[in-house]
Write an enzyme that holds these catalytic residues in place. Structure first.
Site, PDB file in Angstrom:
ATOM      1  CD  GLU A   1      -7.380   5.798   7.307  1.00  0.00           C
ATOM      2  OE1 GLU A   1      -7.717   4.725   6.791  1.00  0.00           O
ATOM      3  OE2 GLU A   1      -6.191   6.146   7.430  1.00  0.00           O
TER       4      GLU A   1
ATOM      5  CE  LYS B   1     -10.252   2.448   5.099  1.00  0.00           C
ATOM      6  NZ  LYS B   1      -8.890   2.303   4.543  1.00  0.00           N
TER       7      LYS B   1
ATOM      8  CD  GLU C   1     -12.085   1.533   0.579  1.00  0.00           C
ATOM      9  OE1 GLU C   1     -12.577   0.532   1.149  1.00  0.00           O
ATOM     10  OE2 GLU C   1     -10.863   1.714   0.457  1.00  0.00           O
TER      11      GLU C   1
ATOM     12  CD  GLU D   1      -2.819  -0.669   2.661  1.00  0.00           C
ATOM     13  OE1 GLU D   1      -2.695   0.443   3.244  1.00  0.00           O
ATOM     14  OE2 GLU D   1      -3.554  -1.572   3.078  1.00  0.00           O
TER      15      GLU D   1
END
Length: 382
Positions: free
Chosen positions: A331, A325, A322, A268
């Site tokens: 995030e 999250k 997203e 990542e």
């Protein structure tokens, strides 16, 4: 005359499709993408498959073994990393349970979907659950043994992903070292990687270092922008970006534990396009610079200063924003794309990161446009 026109028409078609292929092949950089799904507004996996095909991205990392995703990518030539979440670690220490899981979640898809890696757990060693840490290596070993029993160990390798927080020291890179309280776990895991020829995965985010200390960490250094770089006083190697320094620090830390035979891969990395007021640097402009500059370096097959002959291997985080999250605003804003398929920012390949209209009318319009173009061309050359 008709023959000449027909030949001209065919040449035009060849040019048209060659030009289209040029757009697609430009992004064939060997970069991987993390496909997270902690959201309630994402397009269906089949539509995601269309998007990734349009970008020529052929490596995808999941955090689970979602059967809908694996089925949607059948015969797509996309190489998948699938995940066993931390909640499975204790269960996966049981050989029967591990083999059953593989038979249910891996074997049925292998004939049509390429699954080449299973990550067992994510950032376990930097968590607070000591019991979970003790399960990690046994779970990795048991899953690997189950693959061997099923004749799949040459096809699918086993590893786990670590936070860069496992490092006690990361600069200078030549002095990189693992945290002393984690050394025993990491030593055993490195032995496993050496025996199975599997890579050591790190989740590395220069953004975190910059956010924590923006007055002392150079933004240009974090973003791969032109800068004088920082010299390692031991090796005299110059580092012009933080990610490469972090990778070489991991290599040094592994060497200190007696391993020079394991490859480091970045499972990542990314940069958020939005954050809370105290998340300095979380902007679309910085995210575009980080990911755009990283993609260009991958395209050049660059290695790190200490490992110049080994091209960096990276999975960018993440494909989509997203919205579910937890945690700070950042995030939920690491995505290259919004859920509707439009890019969050321009990373220099705007012409190729085209918006995909997921509606039925959009698909019909796209098909109609292609046929209209062909008919116009045909009429012109006749």
């Amino acid at each position: 005359m008709a023959t000449l026109r027909s030949l001209s028409f065919l040449r035009a078609l060849v040019l048209l499709f060659s030009f289209s292929d040029l757009f697609v092949s430009t992004l064939s950089l060997g970069v991987g993408i993390n496909y997270g799904q902690i959201a309630n507004d994402l397009p269906s996996p089949s539509r995601v498959a269309v998007l990734l095909k349009s970008l020529n991205i052929s490596r995808v990392k999941l955090y689970d073994a979602d059967p809908n995703v694996l089925s949607a990518f059948s015969n797509s030539n996309v190489d998948f990393v699938i995940g066993l979440g931390n909640e499975y670690l204790q269960t996966m220490t049981d050989p029967v349970q591990a083999q059953t899981w593989i038979q249910q979640h891996v074997q049925p898809y292998l004939s049509q979907t390429m699954i080449t890696c299973i990550t067992v757990g994510n950032e376990v060693l930097t968590g607070n659950d000591t019991q979970l840490k003790s399960y990690l290596l046994p779970a990795m070993q048991t899953v690997n043994n189950a693959l061997s029993n099923l004749g799949l160990s040459r096809e699918v390798y086993v590893t786990t992903a670590h936070s860069a927080g496992i490092l006690a020291n990361s600069f200078p890179p030549s002095s990189g070292s693992f945290r002393q309280d984690l050394a025993e776990y990491i030593q055993s895991i490195l032995n496993f990687h050496s025996q199975t020829n599997s890579p050591f995965l790190i989740n590395a985010y220069p953004f975190f270092a910059y956010k924590a200390n923006p007055d002392q960490v150079s933004l240009d250094y974090a973003l791969f922008q032109p800068n004088p770089g920082i010299q390692d006083p031991v090796t005299n190697l110059n580092y012009d970006n933080m990610l490469y320094a972090q990778i070489d620090a991991v290599y040094s830390a592994m060497k200190a534990l007696g391993h020079t035979d394991v490859q480091v891969k970045i499972s990542e990395t990314g940069w958020p396009s939005k954050g809370d007021p105290d998340e300095v640097g979380a902007t679309p402009e910085n995210a575009a610079l980080y990911n755009g500059n990283l993609l260009r370096r991958i395209e050049e097959n660059q290695g790190t200063p200490a490992k110049p002959s080994i091209p960096i291997d990276v999975y960018v985080f993440a494909l989509f924003n997203e919205d579910l999250k937890p945690g700070p605003v950042s995030e939920r804003n690491y995505g290259l794309y919004y859920p509707d398929g439009s890019p969050v920012y321009n990373i220099g390949f705007q012409g190729y990161l085209q918006h995909i209209d997921y509606s039925a009318s959009g698909e019909k319009n796209a098909v109609f446009s292609i046929f209209a173009l062909l008919l116009i061309s045909f009429a012109f050359f006749l």
